[in-house]
Write a protein that holds these residues in place. Structure first.
Motif, PDB file in Angstrom:
ATOM      1  N   ARG A   1      46.017  23.755  30.150  1.00 50.35           N
ATOM      2  CA  ARG A   1      46.824  22.855  30.983  1.00 50.35           C
ATOM      3  C   ARG A   1      45.945  22.058  31.940  1.00 50.35           C
ATOM      4  N   GLU A   2      45.003  22.738  32.574  1.00 48.67           N
ATOM      5  CA  GLU A   2      44.115  22.062  33.521  1.00 48.67           C
ATOM      6  C   GLU A   2      43.237  21.020  32.817  1.00 48.67           C
ATOM      7  N   LEU A   3      42.742  21.361  31.635  1.00 47.37           N
ATOM      8  CA  LEU A   3      41.900  20.424  30.893  1.00 47.37           C
ATOM      9  C   LEU A   3      42.681  19.182  30.477  1.00 47.37           C
ATOM     10  N   VAL A   4      43.899  19.386  29.988  1.00 44.53           N
ATOM     11  CA  VAL A   4      44.715  18.252  29.554  1.00 44.53           C
ATOM     12  C   VAL A   4      45.088  17.380  30.747  1.00 44.53           C
ATOM     13  N   THR A   5      45.472  18.003  31.845  1.00 41.41           N
ATOM     14  CA  THR A   5      45.850  17.244  33.040  1.00 41.41           C
ATOM     15  C   THR A   5      44.684  16.404  33.544  1.00 41.41           C
ATOM     16  N   ALA A   6      43.494  17.013  33.602  1.00 37.12           N
ATOM     17  CA  ALA A   6      42.314  16.283  34.065  1.00 37.12           C
ATOM     18  C   ALA A   6      41.959  15.141  33.112  1.00 37.12           C
ATOM     19  N   ALA A   7      42.081  15.390  31.803  1.00 37.05           N
ATOM     20  CA  ALA A   7      41.765  14.352  30.817  1.00 37.05           C
ATOM     21  C   ALA A   7      42.734  13.174  30.923  1.00 37.05           C
ATOM     22  N   LEU A   8      44.010  13.462  31.157  1.00 38.20           N
ATOM     23  CA  LEU A   8      44.998  12.390  31.317  1.00 38.20           C
ATOM     24  C   LEU A   8      44.753  11.619  32.611  1.00 38.20           C
ATOM     25  N   ASP A   9      44.485  12.351  33.697  1.00 35.85           N
ATOM     26  CA  ASP A   9      44.272  11.696  34.989  1.00 35.85           C
ATOM     27  C   ASP A   9      43.088  10.737  34.947  1.00 35.85           C
ATOM     28  N   ARG A  10      42.056  11.088  34.151  1.00 37.66           N
ATOM     29  CA  ARG A  10      40.853  10.266  34.095  1.00 37.66           C
ATOM     30  C   ARG A  10      40.831   9.329  32.884  1.00 37.66           C
ATOM     31  N   ALA A  11      42.003   9.217  32.225  1.00 38.06           N
ATOM     32  CA  ALA A  11      42.151   8.321  31.066  1.00 38.06           C
ATOM     33  C   ALA A  11      41.154   8.645  29.961  1.00 38.06           C
ATOM     34  N   LEU A  12      40.849   9.927  29.803  1.00 30.52           N
ATOM     35  CA  LEU A  12      39.970  10.360  28.720  1.00 30.52           C
ATOM     36  C   LEU A  12      40.764  10.816  27.499  1.00 30.52           C
ATOM     37  N   LEU A  13      42.056  11.021  27.687  1.00 28.31           N
ATOM     38  CA  LEU A  13      42.965  11.357  26.596  1.00 28.31           C
ATOM     39  C   LEU A  13      43.949  10.199  26.494  1.00 28.31           C
ATOM     40  N   VAL A  14      43.829   9.435  25.434  1.00 26.02           N
ATOM     41  CA  VAL A  14      44.601   8.191  25.308  1.00 26.02           C
ATOM     42  C   VAL A  14      45.321   8.165  23.964  1.00 26.02           C
ATOM     43  N   ARG A  15      46.370   7.378  23.939  1.00 29.63           N
ATOM     44  CA  ARG A  15      47.138   7.221  22.699  1.00 29.63           C
ATOM     45  C   ARG A  15      46.681   5.956  21.994  1.00 29.63           C
ATOM     46  N   ARG A  16      46.245   6.122  20.763  1.00 26.20           N
ATOM     47  CA  ARG A  16      45.706   4.985  20.014  1.00 26.20           C
ATOM     48  C   ARG A  16      46.412   4.851  18.666  1.00 26.20           C
ATOM     49  N   GLY A  17      46.377   3.645  18.174  1.00 24.34           N
ATOM     50  CA  GLY A  17      46.944   3.409  16.864  1.00 24.34           C
ATOM     51  C   GLY A  17      46.059   3.973  15.769  1.00 24.34           C
ATOM     52  N   VAL A  18      46.655   4.674  14.861  1.00 25.93           N
ATOM     53  CA  VAL A  18      45.949   5.202  13.697  1.00 25.93           C
ATOM     54  C   VAL A  18      46.764   4.857  12.463  1.00 25.93           C
ATOM     55  N   GLU A  19      46.198   5.132  11.338  1.00 24.45           N
ATOM     56  CA  GLU A  19      46.911   4.837  10.097  1.00 24.45           C
ATOM     57  C   GLU A  19      48.219   5.629  10.051  1.00 24.45           C
ATOM     58  N   GLY A  20      49.310   4.909   9.965  1.00 26.75           N
ATOM     59  CA  GLY A  20      50.608   5.565   9.892  1.00 26.75           C
ATOM     60  C   GLY A  20      51.272   5.760  11.241  1.00 26.75           C
ATOM     61  N   GLY A  21      50.680   5.260  12.329  1.00 24.46           N
ATOM     62  CA  GLY A  21      51.335   5.414  13.622  1.00 24.46           C
ATOM     63  C   GLY A  21      50.343   5.508  14.770  1.00 24.46           C
ATOM     64  N   HIS A  22      50.650   6.372  15.741  1.00 27.27           N
ATOM     65  CA  HIS A  22      49.801   6.568  16.911  1.00 27.27           C
ATOM     66  C   HIS A  22      49.475   8.054  17.069  1.00 27.27           C
ATOM     67  N   ALA A  23      48.347   8.326  17.705  1.00 30.82           N
ATOM     68  CA  ALA A  23      47.946   9.713  17.960  1.00 30.82           C
ATOM     69  C   ALA A  23      47.139   9.759  19.250  1.00 30.82           C
ATOM     70  N   TRP A  24      47.235  10.886  19.938  1.00 27.11           N
ATOM     71  CA  TRP A  24      46.443  11.096  21.146  1.00 27.11           C
ATOM     72  C   TRP A  24      45.009  11.449  20.748  1.00 27.11           C
ATOM     73  N   THR A  25      44.067  10.775  21.394  1.00 31.41           N
ATOM     74  CA  THR A  25      42.662  10.931  21.056  1.00 31.41           C
ATOM     75  C   THR A  25      41.827  11.112  22.316  1.00 31.41           C
ATOM     76  N   LEU A  26      40.819  11.955  22.235  1.00 29.41           N
ATOM     77  CA  LEU A  26      39.872  12.119  23.336  1.00 29.41           C
ATOM     78  C   LEU A  26      38.754  11.103  23.191  1.00 29.41           C
ATOM     79  N   VAL A  27      38.489  10.365  24.264  1.00 29.41           N
ATOM     80  CA  VAL A  27      37.392   9.406  24.223  1.00 29.41           C
ATOM     81  C   VAL A  27      36.124   9.992  24.832  1.00 29.41           C
ATOM     82  N   SER A  28      36.249  11.185  25.443  1.00 32.21           N
ATOM     83  CA  SER A  28      35.100  11.879  26.014  1.00 32.21           C
ATOM     84  C   SER A  28      35.468  13.350  26.147  1.00 32.21           C
ATOM     85  N   GLU A  29      34.473  14.182  26.413  1.00 33.12           N
ATOM     86  CA  GLU A  29      34.737  15.607  26.587  1.00 33.12           C
ATOM     87  C   GLU A  29      35.675  15.820  27.767  1.00 33.12           C
TER      88      GLU A  29
END
Length: 340
Positions: A204-232
């Protein structure tokens, strides 16, 4: 993000429900943050849906010293009940009963942090369970010493121990999908699972920190969208505080040993045992601070969670960390280099 959903644990839930259905309580054990309280709440929720009367009490980390303090709130809600007028067990039994409950109906008493329950309250729990007045679901950290009466719940067959293990990678993925209301790519799931060690609190803490720092983002992928990590995912202040609190109060010998493991992990188990002693290694393993895993080259020792190692290394002065790593390198090469 709202309240985290309860996912997975299908095998453990089925086992717990089978025990409760037969009138046997459950003593939930596990490392801090593994989800014991959430599991207990889920059992209570399901029991209530099935018509049971469910009550919740919590052990007190800071005790007032008053006897029966775990049940103080329940008794406050029933001012006509006086422990001096009748047996305490009978008072508590009436206090945990719902006014609309059917006489003789099923009752479930959920006790969170039972390791913090005072001796008088623990004795009441034992009497309630022994009399069949209510079935007990209690949570406690694995390896923690319990009050004698609580320990008897298990020894007398009134409760069975059920240890919660970290979430599997599939369960982490399921949790993330539900939490983020959309699919999470496989690499992100693997990263979160590895960094959290399957511990829901750390996750929970890792996900919250990643969202707060925009390191976990939703991007378009083949067939739709998926949440992706852009950094550790970063280690949040909440995680650091949790780990530091977990390590607070450790004997100096264990702290030094944990620093050694964190500085060079993974390390051959034979080398660690030689350097810190078998007794200290056993203590750290029993406390869930280090893990010993079989590898092709032989058993290896690591900190129990990647986050433990990261926090310990971050808190070490750079010069000491460098000296530990240098000494470990020489020790692994020569077999006899002393550590600082």
């Amino acid at each position: 993000m709202g309240r985290w959903p309860f996912v997975g644990r299908a095998r453990e839930i089925a086992r717990a429900q089978a025990l409760l259905g037969s009138g046997v309580g459950v003593l939930l054990l596990g490392e801090p943050g593994v989800g014991k309280s959430a599991f207990a709440r889920e059992l209570g929720r399901q029991a209530a849906l099935a018509g049971a009367t469910v009550s919740h009490v919590v052990g007190h980390a800071v005790s007032s010293g008053a006897p029966f303090e775990v049940f103080a709130r329940a008794l406050d809600e029933h001012p006509l009940l006086h422990p001096t007028d009748q047996g305490m067990t009978e008072v508590v039994t009436r206090a945990i009963s719902s006014p609309g409950a059917e006489p003789g109906g099923r009752r479930l008493l959920v006790v969170d942090d039972v390791q913090l329950v005072d001796d008088h309250s623990a004795e009441v729990l034992l009497r309630i369970a022994d009399a069949g007045t209510a079935t007990i679901v209690a949570t406690a950290p694995a390896g923690r010493q319990l009050a004698p009466a609580v320990d008897r719940l298990w020894r007398d067959g009134l409760c069975e121990r059920l240890e919660l293990m970290p979430l599997s990678m599939a369960e982490v993925g399921d949790l993330l999908d539900k939490l983020l209301e959309g699919p999470v790519d496989g690499r992100a799931v693997q990263t979160f699972a590895e960094h959290s060690g399957g511990n829901p609190l750390f996750l929970r803490e890792l996900v919250t920190a990643a969202l707060d720092r925009a390191l976990l983002v939703r991007r378009g992928v083949e067939g739709g969208h998926a949440w992706t990590l852009v950094s550790e995912p970063p280690v949040s202040s909440g995680i650091r505080e949790t780990v530091i609190a977990r390590l607070a109060g450790l004997p100096d010998q264990q702290v030094s040993a944990l620093e050694l493991v964190a500085a060079g992990e993974p390390l051959p188990a034979a080398v660690v045992a030689d350097l810190i002693g078998d007794a200290v290694l056993d203590e750290l393993a029993a406390d869930g601070l280090v893990a010993v895993r079989d590898r092709l080259a032989g058993p290896e020792v690591t900190t129990a969670h990647p986050i433990y190692g990261d926090v310990v290394r971050t808190n070490l002065p750079l010069l000491r960390l460098h000296r530990l790593r240098l000494a470990l390198a020489h020790r692994l090469e020569s077999g006899d280099h002393p550590l600082p």
